[in-house]
Design a protein around this motif. Structure first.
Motif, PDB file in Angstrom:
ATOM      1  N   ILE A 274      -1.181  -0.741 -11.109  1.00 32.56           N
ATOM      2  CA  ILE A 274      -2.414  -0.099 -11.627  1.00 32.56           C
ATOM      3  C   ILE A 274      -3.599  -0.363 -10.970  1.00 32.56           C
ATOM      4  O   ILE A 274      -4.497   0.539 -10.602  1.00 32.56           O
ATOM      5  N   ASN A 275      -3.526  -1.749 -10.512  1.00 34.45           N
ATOM      6  CA  ASN A 275      -4.699  -2.391  -9.705  1.00 34.45           C
ATOM      7  C   ASN A 275      -4.766  -2.004  -8.124  1.00 34.45           C
ATOM      8  O   ASN A 275      -5.703  -1.686  -7.790  1.00 34.45           O
ATOM      9  N   VAL A 276      -3.624  -1.883  -7.672  1.00 34.54           N
ATOM     10  CA  VAL A 276      -3.414  -1.212  -6.465  1.00 34.54           C
ATOM     11  C   VAL A 276      -3.882   0.066  -6.294  1.00 34.54           C
ATOM     12  O   VAL A 276      -4.623   0.481  -5.515  1.00 34.54           O
ATOM     13  N   LEU A 277      -3.490   1.118  -7.178  1.00 38.94           N
ATOM     14  CA  LEU A 277      -4.046   2.519  -7.425  1.00 38.94           C
ATOM     15  C   LEU A 277      -5.420   2.434  -7.573  1.00 38.94           C
ATOM     16  O   LEU A 277      -6.295   3.211  -6.868  1.00 38.94           O
ATOM     17  N   ASP A 278      -6.056   1.389  -8.386  1.00 37.14           N
ATOM     18  CA  ASP A 278      -7.570   1.345  -8.660  1.00 37.14           C
ATOM     19  C   ASP A 278      -8.369   0.914  -7.402  1.00 37.14           C
ATOM     20  O   ASP A 278      -8.974   1.492  -7.070  1.00 37.14           O
ATOM     21  N   MET A 279      -7.739  -0.025  -6.614  1.00 33.72           N
ATOM     22  CA  MET A 279      -8.298  -0.283  -5.223  1.00 33.72           C
ATOM     23  C   MET A 279      -8.381   1.002  -4.438  1.00 33.72           C
ATOM     24  O   MET A 279      -9.456   1.126  -3.945  1.00 33.72           O
ATOM     25  N   GLN A 280      -7.223   1.629  -4.409  1.00 32.06           N
ATOM     26  CA  GLN A 280      -7.266   2.725  -3.412  1.00 32.06           C
ATOM     27  C   GLN A 280      -8.094   3.982  -3.725  1.00 32.06           C
ATOM     28  O   GLN A 280      -9.130   4.419  -3.294  1.00 32.06           O
ATOM     29  N   GLU A 281      -8.383   3.959  -5.249  1.00 29.14           N
ATOM     30  CA  GLU A 281      -9.260   4.912  -5.687  1.00 29.14           C
ATOM     31  C   GLU A 281     -10.678   4.524  -5.375  1.00 29.14           C
ATOM     32  O   GLU A 281     -11.465   5.501  -4.874  1.00 29.14           O
ATOM     33  N   GLN A 282     -10.835   3.493  -5.673  1.00 30.10           N
ATOM     34  CA  GLN A 282     -12.313   2.874  -5.516  1.00 30.10           C
ATOM     35  C   GLN A 282     -12.745   2.997  -3.952  1.00 30.10           C
ATOM     36  O   GLN A 282     -13.948   3.579  -3.497  1.00 30.10           O
ATOM     37  N   TYR A 283     -11.785   2.684  -3.048  1.00 33.53           N
ATOM     38  CA  TYR A 283     -12.057   2.778  -1.486  1.00 33.53           C
ATOM     39  C   TYR A 283     -12.470   4.275  -1.262  1.00 33.53           C
ATOM     40  O   TYR A 283     -13.201   4.737  -0.625  1.00 33.53           O
ATOM     41  N   GLU A 284     -11.343   5.244  -1.928  1.00 30.28           N
ATOM     42  CA  GLU A 284     -11.404   6.914  -1.489  1.00 30.28           C
ATOM     43  C   GLU A 284     -12.766   7.282  -2.082  1.00 30.28           C
ATOM     44  O   GLU A 284     -13.518   8.410  -1.624  1.00 30.28           O
ATOM     45  N   GLN A 285     -12.998   6.799  -3.081  1.00 34.68           N
ATOM     46  CA  GLN A 285     -14.496   7.204  -3.825  1.00 34.68           C
ATOM     47  C   GLN A 285     -15.717   6.811  -2.983  1.00 34.68           C
ATOM     48  O   GLN A 285     -16.917   6.994  -3.230  1.00 34.68           O
ATOM     49  N   GLY A 286     -15.645   5.783  -2.094  1.00 34.33           N
ATOM     50  CA  GLY A 286     -16.689   5.242  -1.289  1.00 34.33           C
ATOM     51  C   GLY A 286     -17.478   4.255  -1.948  1.00 34.33           C
ATOM     52  O   GLY A 286     -18.397   3.814  -1.579  1.00 34.33           O
ATOM     53  N   ARG A 287     -16.739   3.439  -2.954  1.00 31.95           N
ATOM     54  CA  ARG A 287     -17.186   2.201  -3.462  1.00 31.95           C
ATOM     55  C   ARG A 287     -16.859   0.879  -2.784  1.00 31.95           C
ATOM     56  O   ARG A 287     -17.713  -0.083  -3.020  1.00 31.95           O
ATOM     57  N   ILE A 288     -16.092   0.977  -1.909  1.00 36.50           N
ATOM     58  CA  ILE A 288     -15.562  -0.360  -1.330  1.00 36.50           C
ATOM     59  C   ILE A 288     -15.551   0.111   0.301  1.00 36.50           C
ATOM     60  O   ILE A 288     -14.860   0.878   0.566  1.00 36.50           O
ATOM     61  N   GLY A 289     -16.309  -0.813   1.353  1.00 37.76           N
ATOM     62  CA  GLY A 289     -16.095  -0.673   2.544  1.00 37.76           C
ATOM     63  C   GLY A 289     -14.866  -1.314   3.134  1.00 37.76           C
ATOM     64  O   GLY A 289     -13.931  -0.474   3.315  1.00 37.76           O
ATOM     65  N   THR A 290     -14.875  -2.528   3.409  1.00 36.65           N
ATOM     66  CA  THR A 290     -13.553  -3.161   4.077  1.00 36.65           C
ATOM     67  C   THR A 290     -12.868  -4.099   3.020  1.00 36.65           C
ATOM     68  O   THR A 290     -13.594  -4.505   1.871  1.00 36.65           O
ATOM     69  N   ILE A 291     -11.453  -4.224   3.141  1.00 34.65           N
ATOM     70  CA  ILE A 291     -10.787  -4.941   2.432  1.00 34.65           C
ATOM     71  C   ILE A 291      -9.870  -5.683   2.986  1.00 34.65           C
ATOM     72  O   ILE A 291      -9.069  -5.182   3.999  1.00 34.65           O
ATOM     73  N   SER A 292      -9.724  -6.935   2.549  1.00 38.12           N
ATOM     74  CA  SER A 292      -8.633  -7.841   2.932  1.00 38.12           C
ATOM     75  C   SER A 292      -8.019  -8.497   1.864  1.00 38.12           C
ATOM     76  O   SER A 292      -8.510  -8.824   0.962  1.00 38.12           O
ATOM     77  N   MET A 293      -6.634  -8.583   1.905  1.00 36.96           N
ATOM     78  CA  MET A 293      -5.925  -9.415   0.764  1.00 36.96           C
ATOM     79  C   MET A 293      -5.042 -10.358   1.171  1.00 36.96           C
ATOM     80  O   MET A 293      -4.381 -10.037   2.140  1.00 36.96           O
ATOM     81  N   LEU A 294      -4.987 -11.282   0.468  1.00 39.10           N
ATOM     82  CA  LEU A 294      -3.901 -12.420   0.639  1.00 39.10           C
ATOM     83  C   LEU A 294      -3.115 -12.561  -0.690  1.00 39.10           C
ATOM     84  O   LEU A 294      -3.659 -12.461  -1.839  1.00 39.10           O
ATOM     85  N   THR A 295      -1.772 -12.491  -0.637  1.00 39.56           N
ATOM     86  CA  THR A 295      -0.821 -12.339  -1.876  1.00 39.56           C
ATOM     87  C   THR A 295       0.450 -13.589  -1.790  1.00 39.56           C
ATOM     88  O   THR A 295       0.355 -13.983  -0.398  1.00 39.56           O
ATOM     89  N   GLY A 296       1.142 -13.701  -2.572  1.00 42.95           N
ATOM     90  CA  GLY A 296       2.207 -14.655  -2.604  1.00 42.95           C
ATOM     91  C   GLY A 296       3.539 -13.959  -2.300  1.00 42.95           C
ATOM     92  O   GLY A 296       3.796 -12.923  -2.538  1.00 42.95           O
ATOM     93  N   VAL A 297       4.485 -14.913  -1.934  1.00 43.40           N
ATOM     94  CA  VAL A 297       5.685 -14.369  -1.387  1.00 43.40           C
ATOM     95  C   VAL A 297       6.367 -13.810  -2.664  1.00 43.40           C
ATOM     96  O   VAL A 297       7.161 -12.982  -2.743  1.00 43.40           O
TER      97      VAL A 297
END
Length: 185
Positions: free
Chosen positions: A79-102
């Motif tokens: 749900i939060n991955v989808l929210d990130m994508q939605e906020q980006y597509e709505q023009g609310r976020i410019g650039t994104i970088s992510m670090l996650t665990g194995v």
């Protein structure tokens, strides 16, 4: 009742939207302004919103736009991955970088693949390693927000602790090690 390919009960899109709105409303009622430059706040959540909710709420308080989002988490929910994508597509976020665990890549392979596909198709970066840090960086001048907490970027609200700072030097510190890790990929 909707079920995923493994037979697990899933929420319908309208239910996910309603839940997200409720979390944002709860967090926005608490966070009505952002820390002043150089100021740090210590926060104990009320277990009614999750770490990722800060993105939308802080974004609203930053004028509706985040120039840069850098995030580091052990695991993340769909749900939060989808929210990130939605906020980006709505023009609310410019650039994104992510670090996650194995752990995330192994345990939630389809969610990890969805995040990877979204980020890479938009020219953003993702690295997966033995990571357990939980840090969110949000920049839109004059705000250099650093949010550190005990929670992952999952959609499970729990009692959690956070520090929220508006501090450019601290922002650059965290951005620096994140960029080092991203460059190592």
């Amino acid at each position: 009742v909707d079920r995923d390919r493994y037979g697990r009960v899933t929420r319908k899109p309208a239910q996910r939207r309603d839940l997200r709105i409720a979390k944002r409303t709860e967090a926005a009622a608490f966070l009505t302004e952002l820390p002043a430059s150089g100021e740090t706040w210590h926060i104990i959540s009320n277990a009614k919103y999750d770490f990722w909710t800060w993105v939308a709420v802080c974004g609203d308080l930053m004028g509706g736009y985040i120039d840069e989002l850098h995030g580091s988490t052990w695991t993340m929910s769909r749900i939060n991955v989808l929210d990130m994508q939605e906020q980006y597509e709505q023009g609310r976020i410019g650039t994104i970088s992510m670090l996650t665990g194995v752990y995330f890549k192994r345990r939630e392979a389809s969610v990890y693949a969805q995040l990877l596909q979204f980020l890479s198709s938009n020219g953003f970066r993702l690295i997966c390693f033995e990571n357990h840090t939980k840090v969110l960086l949000l920049k839109h001048d004059p705000f250099y927000l650093v949010i550190e907490g005990s929670a992952n970027f999952t959609s499970n609200p729990r009692l959690e602790q956070y520090t929220m700072s508006n501090d450019q030097a601290l922002y650059e510190f965290h951005r620096g090690w994140m960029e080092e890790m991203l460059g190592a990929s």
